[in-house]
Scaffold this motif. Structure first.
Motif, PDB file in Angstrom:
ATOM      1  N   ASN A 117       0.791  -1.244  -0.216  1.00  0.00           N
ATOM      2  CA  ASN A 117       0.005  -0.031  -0.060  1.00  0.00           C
ATOM      3  C   ASN A 117       0.759   1.308  -0.019  1.00  0.00           C
ATOM      4  O   ASN A 117       0.411   2.357  -0.206  1.00  0.00           O
ATOM      5  CB  ASN A 117      -0.925   0.011   1.439  1.00  0.00           C
ATOM      6  CG  ASN A 117      -2.018  -1.069   1.256  1.00  0.00           C
ATOM      7  OD1 ASN A 117      -2.533  -1.549   0.344  1.00  0.00           O
ATOM      8  ND2 ASN A 117      -1.984  -1.660   2.312  1.00  0.00           N
ATOM      9  N   ARG A 118       2.171   1.277   0.350  1.00  0.00           N
ATOM     10  CA  ARG A 118       2.786   2.341   0.513  1.00  0.00           C
ATOM     11  C   ARG A 118       4.227   2.364   0.148  1.00  0.00           C
ATOM     12  O   ARG A 118       4.740   1.223   0.324  1.00  0.00           O
ATOM     13  CB  ARG A 118       2.753   2.870   1.953  1.00  0.00           C
ATOM     14  CG  ARG A 118       3.440   2.261   3.120  1.00  0.00           C
ATOM     15  CD  ARG A 118       2.881   2.577   4.355  1.00  0.00           C
ATOM     16  NE  ARG A 118       1.513   2.729   4.660  1.00  0.00           N
ATOM     17  CZ  ARG A 118       1.119   3.053   5.806  1.00  0.00           C
ATOM     18  NH1 ARG A 118       1.706   3.777   6.517  1.00  0.00           N
ATOM     19  NH2 ARG A 118      -0.337   2.765   5.940  1.00  0.00           N
ATOM     20  N   LEU A 119       4.983   3.407  -0.078  1.00  0.00           N
ATOM     21  CA  LEU A 119       6.372   3.529  -0.113  1.00  0.00           C
ATOM     22  C   LEU A 119       6.893   4.315   0.814  1.00  0.00           C
ATOM     23  O   LEU A 119       6.274   5.452   1.268  1.00  0.00           O
ATOM     24  CB  LEU A 119       6.579   4.180  -1.577  1.00  0.00           C
ATOM     25  CG  LEU A 119       8.203   4.425  -1.707  1.00  0.00           C
ATOM     26  CD1 LEU A 119       9.017   3.173  -1.833  1.00  0.00           C
ATOM     27  CD2 LEU A 119       8.426   5.489  -2.967  1.00  0.00           C
TER      28      LEU A 119
END
Length: 437
Positions: free
Chosen positions: A375-377
């Motif tokens: 979902n995220r970096l």
């Protein structure tokens, strides 16, 4: 006679009639206005700079002293020292030419300016190429010019600066074309900034608006345009070639290439000098009998502050030639940067600007790690610095710039001012809290 308490509808009607007169070939008279002769005897000169955040001096430390409207007032007052000169700056961050129509109406009624500088375009363009907004922008510029002339004010158009490094973008090109069609003096802000870049990455260094260096360049082009609009074109021009003060270790002097040109067939004589305000020093130039001078001037610079991360040296170039008095504001700007580019460890080769400001990892070091999940970096930056300069982010104080470059292979590494290159600025506030822009 124009009654100044007209409604916007009436202003529009007057503007339309004025445009029709232009189409019929009845262009405005180019002779000097009646009030010009009175300036040497203490007359009043009111100039309005109407625009967006550029005219506001947004994100400058002292816009009331260093933004281009303030510099314009200083330059006009130097030419007419006996006159009551006032330059009113109405810059609205986020403002566009449509809102400018209503704001102009209010100013024409309230202060009755003799000259109006019209600076719009950046927010008219909006995001992307903005071509759908171009016809409305062009129509608004024509209406703004017509409203000024209907009220007896003399307009100046500014070609807006664009983020793209190339010249000839649609909005500044449109402003230049309309200025030529309507016989309006043009101040080409786009060209002025791109020919004198503070930072090789773009017109708006660090993702913000022009600072002191950039506004000095804007004043360079708006002043002769205002003089032309007044019917008092420059009789001489004082210019200089920017140099990098990093080439000299302050307080050693730097060499400034100065040029003074007589723009009239009449010989003039006088004196010229360079004032370095921070150093409390002046350097005289020997002016030839014909008013021409060119050469290198050794300018002393003060030493930088112990915690300096950038250096900006304000200069004033003066010339008193009798019938012409010139004041040129200049800023020698140097912004040292440590950049890791597109991967790799920091080293001396990553330093740009003042090559003596980094003393190795004991002075400044950073480590960047990237992790990601579905979902995220997550980007983690750890900075170790022996001296912390809190401010509102780069370039005023210590800070971090991160770029997410989504451009295809072959374009990465180019100047990052693109809709496909996202910038994140993180600074350290005076209270120790991070500021993100």
């Amino acid at each position: 006679m124009i009654l100044m308490d007209r409604s916007m509808t009436t202003w529009r009607a007057l503007a339309t009639l004025y445009l029709l007169s232009l189409l019929a070939g009845r262009a405005p008279a180019a002779e000097p206005p009646p009030w010009l002769a009175g300036l040497d005897a203490g007359g009043t000169l009111q100039v309005l700079c109407l625009g967006d955040s550029i005219s506001d001096g947004w994100q400058m430390t002292r816009p009331e002293a260093d933004a281009y409207p303030a510099l314009l007032q200083e330059m006009l007052a130097a030419r007419w020292p006996a006159a009551q000169v006032e330059v009113v700056a109405d810059g609205q961050p986020g403002g566009d030419s449509t809102g400018g129509l209503w704001r102009l109406e209010a100013h024409l009624e309230a202060i009755r300016p003799q000259v109006v500088v019209l600076q719009f375009g950046g927010n008219d363009k909006g995001t992307g190429d903005g071509l759908l907004n171009l016809p409305r922008y062009e129509a608004n510029l024509r209406d703004l010019v017509a409203m000024c002339r209907a009220a007896g004010a003399r307009p100046v158009l500014c070609a807006p600066p664009m983020h793209e490094l190339v010249l000839g973008m649609p909005f500044p090109t449109a402003a230049a074309r309309i200025a030529a069609e309507l016989d309006v003096p043009l101040a080409n802000f786009d060209r002025a900034l791109k020919q004198n870049l503070v930072d090789s990455r773009g017109v708006f260094p660090f993702g913000i608006h022009p600072l002191e260096y950039g506004h000095a360049r804007l004043a360079d082009v708006v002043y002769p345009a205002v003089r032309e609009a007044m019917g008092a074109p420059l009789a001489a021009r004082l210019t200089f070639e920017p140099c990098n003060p990093a080439a000299a270790a302050a307080p050693a002097p730097v060499s400034l290439d100065v040029r003074l040109d007589n723009l009239t067939p009449t010989p003039v004589a006088g004196r010229a000098w360079v004032e370095v305000a921070a150093a409390g020093a002046e350097t005289a130039l020997d002016v030839a009998a014909d008013g021409a001078w060119q050469g290198a001037v050794e300018v002393p610079l003060p030493p930088p502050a112990a915690d300096a991360r950038s250096r900006e040296f304000p200069l004033r170039l003066h010339a008193d030639l009798g019938s012409e008095r010139l004041l040129e504001r200049a800023v020698l700007a140097e912004v040292p940067l440590l950049s890791s580019g597109y991967g790799g460890a920091l080293a001396a080769s990553n330093l740009t600007g003042q090559a003596t400001t980094w003393g190795g990892v004991a002075d400044l070091a950073a480590q960047v790690t990237l992790t990601n999940d579905a979902n995220r970096l997550t980007v983690t930056v750890t900075v170790q610095d022996d001296v912390v300069v809190p401010a509102d982010g780069p370039p005023r104080g210590d800070g971090i710039e991160l770029y997410l470059d989504l451009r295809p292979d072959g374009q990465r590494g180019a100047p990052p001012w693109s809709d496909q290159c996202l910038a994140l600025m993180v600074g350290l506030g005076a209270d120790g809290a991070a500021t993100v822009t």
